[in-house]
Design an enzyme around this catalytic site. Structure first.
Site, PDB file in Angstrom:
ATOM      1  N   TYR A 101       0.887  -1.309   0.281  1.00 48.37           N
ATOM      2  CA  TYR A 101       0.107  -0.460   0.143  1.00 48.37           C
ATOM      3  C   TYR A 101       0.959   1.132  -0.329  1.00 48.37           C
ATOM      4  O   TYR A 101       0.768   1.947   0.060  1.00 48.37           O
ATOM      5  CB  TYR A 101      -0.916  -0.083   1.489  1.00 48.37           C
ATOM      6  CG  TYR A 101      -1.917  -1.324   1.478  1.00 48.37           C
ATOM      7  CD1 TYR A 101      -2.144  -2.297   0.368  1.00 48.37           C
ATOM      8  CD2 TYR A 101      -2.792  -1.302   2.626  1.00 48.37           C
ATOM      9  CE1 TYR A 101      -3.149  -3.631   0.662  1.00 48.37           C
ATOM     10  CE2 TYR A 101      -3.216  -2.306   2.631  1.00 48.37           C
ATOM     11  CZ  TYR A 101      -3.905  -2.812   1.578  1.00 48.37           C
ATOM     12  OH  TYR A 101      -4.612  -4.457   1.792  1.00 48.37           O
ATOM     13  N   HIS A 161       0.653 -12.147   2.066  1.00 44.81           N
ATOM     14  CA  HIS A 161       0.225 -11.001   1.216  1.00 44.81           C
ATOM     15  C   HIS A 161      -0.724 -12.104  -0.010  1.00 44.81           C
ATOM     16  O   HIS A 161      -2.374 -11.896   0.068  1.00 44.81           O
ATOM     17  CB  HIS A 161      -0.001 -10.180   0.200  1.00 44.81           C
ATOM     18  CG  HIS A 161      -0.726  -8.579   0.696  1.00 44.81           C
ATOM     19  ND1 HIS A 161       0.044  -7.543   0.115  1.00 44.81           N
ATOM     20  CD2 HIS A 161      -1.817  -9.023   0.032  1.00 44.81           C
ATOM     21  CE1 HIS A 161      -1.767  -6.621   0.618  1.00 44.81           C
ATOM     22  NE2 HIS A 161      -2.351  -7.783   0.211  1.00 44.81           N
TER      23      HIS A 161
HETATM   24  N1  LIG Z   1      -5.053  -9.183   1.739  1.00 41.87           N
HETATM   25  C1  LIG Z   1      -5.806  -7.862   0.208  1.00 41.87           C
HETATM   26  O1  LIG Z   1      -6.091  -8.687  -0.704  1.00 41.87           O
HETATM   27  C2  LIG Z   1      -6.658  -6.767   0.700  1.00 41.87           C
HETATM   28  C3  LIG Z   1      -7.030  -6.590  -0.543  1.00 41.87           C
HETATM   29  C4  LIG Z   1      -8.135  -5.613  -0.618  1.00 41.87           C
HETATM   30  C5  LIG Z   1      -8.515  -4.586   0.829  1.00 41.87           C
HETATM   31  N2  LIG Z   1      -7.248  -5.400   1.189  1.00 41.87           N
HETATM   32  C6  LIG Z   1      -7.479  -4.640   3.044  1.00 41.87           C
HETATM   33  O2  LIG Z   1      -9.301  -4.357   3.448  1.00 41.87           O
HETATM   34  C7  LIG Z   1      -9.519  -3.594   3.514  1.00 41.87           C
HETATM   35  C8  LIG Z   1     -10.715  -3.083   3.715  1.00 41.87           C
HETATM   36  O3  LIG Z   1     -11.147  -3.121   2.018  1.00 41.87           O
HETATM   37  P1  LIG Z   1     -11.588  -1.762   1.313  1.00 41.87           P
HETATM   38  O4  LIG Z   1     -10.942  -0.954   1.582  1.00 41.87           O
HETATM   39  O5  LIG Z   1     -10.892  -2.274  -0.058  1.00 41.87           O
HETATM   40  O6  LIG Z   1     -13.154  -1.966   0.783  1.00 41.87           O
HETATM   41  P2  LIG Z   1     -14.304  -1.982   1.418  1.00 41.87           P
HETATM   42  O7  LIG Z   1     -13.898  -1.722   3.049  1.00 41.87           O
HETATM   43  O8  LIG Z   1     -15.480  -2.956   1.623  1.00 41.87           O
HETATM   44  O9  LIG Z   1     -14.909  -0.205   0.734  1.00 41.87           O
HETATM   45  C9  LIG Z   1     -13.881   0.647   1.234  1.00 41.87           C
HETATM   46  C10 LIG Z   1     -15.207   1.820   0.475  1.00 41.87           C
HETATM   47  O10 LIG Z   1     -16.328   1.821   1.344  1.00 41.87           O
HETATM   48  C11 LIG Z   1     -16.370   3.653   1.497  1.00 41.87           C
HETATM   49  N3  LIG Z   1     -16.999   3.299   3.120  1.00 41.87           N
HETATM   50  C12 LIG Z   1     -17.015   2.706   3.840  1.00 41.87           C
HETATM   51  N4  LIG Z   1     -17.951   3.035   4.995  1.00 41.87           N
HETATM   52  C13 LIG Z   1     -18.398   3.470   4.647  1.00 41.87           C
HETATM   53  C14 LIG Z   1     -20.166   4.575   4.634  1.00 41.87           C
HETATM   54  N5  LIG Z   1     -19.770   4.128   6.561  1.00 41.87           N
HETATM   55  N6  LIG Z   1     -20.598   4.608   4.163  1.00 41.87           N
HETATM   56  C15 LIG Z   1     -20.045   4.850   2.768  1.00 41.87           C
HETATM   57  N7  LIG Z   1     -19.060   4.897   2.254  1.00 41.87           N
HETATM   58  C16 LIG Z   1     -18.785   4.017   3.089  1.00 41.87           C
HETATM   59  C17 LIG Z   1     -15.205   3.727   0.614  1.00 41.87           C
HETATM   60  O11 LIG Z   1     -15.424   5.079   1.013  1.00 41.87           O
HETATM   61  P3  LIG Z   1     -14.485   6.809   1.312  1.00 41.87           P
HETATM   62  O12 LIG Z   1     -13.523   6.159   1.415  1.00 41.87           O
HETATM   63  O13 LIG Z   1     -15.465   7.551   1.136  1.00 41.87           O
HETATM   64  O14 LIG Z   1     -15.625   6.154   3.226  1.00 41.87           O
HETATM   65  C18 LIG Z   1     -14.705   3.530   0.764  1.00 41.87           C
HETATM   66  O15 LIG Z   1     -15.150   3.098  -1.419  1.00 41.87           O
HETATM   67  C19 LIG Z   1      -8.653  -1.964   2.734  1.00 41.87           C
HETATM   68  O16 LIG Z   1      -8.608  -0.975   3.149  1.00 41.87           O
HETATM   69  C20 LIG Z   1      -6.988  -3.028   2.918  1.00 41.87           C
HETATM   70  O17 LIG Z   1      -6.994  -3.093   4.438  1.00 41.87           O
HETATM   71  C21 LIG Z   1      -6.996  -6.168   1.616  1.00 41.87           C
END
Ligand SMILES: NC(=O)c1ccc[n+]([C@@H]2O[C@H](COP(=O)([O-])OP(=O)(O)OC[C@H]3O[C@@H](n4cnc5c(N)ncnc54)[C@H](OP(=O)(O)O)[C@@H]3O)[C@@H](O)[C@H]2O)c1
Length: 323
Positions: A101, A161
């Protein structure tokens, strides 16, 4: 599964203060407790239930892990600093980052600022990072690099990862990191049954956590059942569907909207609550302080068994990530 759902729902209701009967299994353990090494010898082989009072779960390593926290995928260094700071401000204690990241420095700055401004102690915060595949061959040095970038003496959880060449070597490097006190717990990400089994052939420390893409369209029940005998807990990435198509799709489903309306909560909160009551840790990503506060405000309601079943029925083994 049903019994677990009922227990979790009851615990959730308790956490919301609706009933106060004793003896339903809610314990009052501290957020972090140095494992003695003795306590878990006989009970580490099944995941422990989530504690909705402390908002933590005890890992098979003996450490307590918060069940909800902030994700930082896609966040720049300065965005990660702000989001981590805002997450700690509202009470979140789990932070998820990764080498790839490129924002670990920002995460470390957010932690340092919040500790200073809000009087939070390091041991109250649970920091996860991940080793990227290209560094697996050099994993011992990469463990030190994570600490250096984060500005921390230890990470609470370090994950591989993805599967890749040299992943077994990297897992053993993480085990050395545990023995050296640089890492408390270790785990895997984007691993499935066959590769988990492969790692177990060389592992001397069981993975505490498996972080995979998990949401109502892809619930990971098979892999969750597969890792349960190891005492490994499933953690959801893309818990809300991820940025873009996924988040729009899931939050526009009538089922989710109906349930949200019934509880006076947002669809995002219903999705996160469903994960927790399913025994899955969540790390919603956000750059918006209001969203972060909303995502954490899910401990004053509980989904009924019927509502859980309606969301379970959405399973279609569909991924939103393209990788
Ligand atoms: N291990 C892996 O391969 C891998 C892959 C992907 C992700 N991850 C981890 O998992 C975490 C979560 O995944 P993600 O961030 O990609 O996706 P997510 O949490 O499913 O979705 C993130 C999205 O949700 C929105 N959001 C969050 N809370 C909200 C609310 N209360 N109301 C409206 N919109 C909301 C955010 O927008 P705003 O910014 O506008 O709030 C953003 O666009 C990552 O941040 C990362 O740390 C790990």
């Amino acid at each position: 599964m049903k019994a677990l759902t009922i227990t979790l729902a009851l615990m959730g209701i308790l956490a919301g203060g609706c009933t106060a009967e004793a003896g339903i299994g809610v314990t009052e353990e501290p957020i972090k407790e140095e494992p003695s090494g003795e306590e878990d010898k006989n009970e580490s082989d099944m995941p422990h239930p989530f504690n909705f009072e402390t908002k933590t779960v005890k890992l098979n390593s003996g450490w307590e892990m918060p069940i909800i926290g902030i994700g930082t995928y896609y966040l720049s260094t300065s965005q990660a600093e702000e989001s981590v700071y805002n997450a700690l401000k509202v009470g979140m204690r789990l932070i998820d980052t990764a080498d790839i990241y490129g924002n670990e420095v920002g995460v470390g700055r957010g932690i340092a600022r919040a500790m200073k401004d809000f009087g939070i102690k390091r041991e109250e915060i649970f920091v996860t990072s991940k080793l990227w595949t290209s560094s697996f061959a050099n994993a011992d040095a990469e463990v030190d690099e994570r600490l250096e970038r984060l500005g921390l003496d230890y990470v609470d959880l370090l994950l591989l990862h993805h599967t890749a060449a040299n992943d077994e070597h990297a897992y053993q490097a993480m085990e050395r990191g545990v023995k050296a006190g640089k890492i408390h717990s270790i785990g895997l990400s984007n691993f499935y049954e066959e590769d988990v089994d492969r790692m177990m052939k060389i592992a001397t420390i069981k993975p505490a956590v498996l972080q995979n893409e998990t949401h109502p369209y892809r619930q990971g029940k098979d892999v969750k059942a597969h890792i349960a005998p190891l005492g490994t807990i499933l953690e959801a990435w893309f818990p809300l569907g991820g940025r873009g198509t996924g988040i729009r799709t899931l939050n526009n489903l009538d089922v989710i909207k109906d349930i949200a309306k019934a509880h006076g909560k947002s669809t995002y909160q219903v999705l996160l609550r469903w994960h927790l009551q399913s025994g899955v840790i969540v790390i919603p990503g956000s750059t918006n302080a209001k969203h972060i506060a909303e995502d954490y405000d899910i401990f004053d309601f509980a989904l009924t068994d019927e509502e859980m079943a309606r969301i379970d029925a959405l399973e279609r083994n569909q991924r939103f990530a393209s990788y």
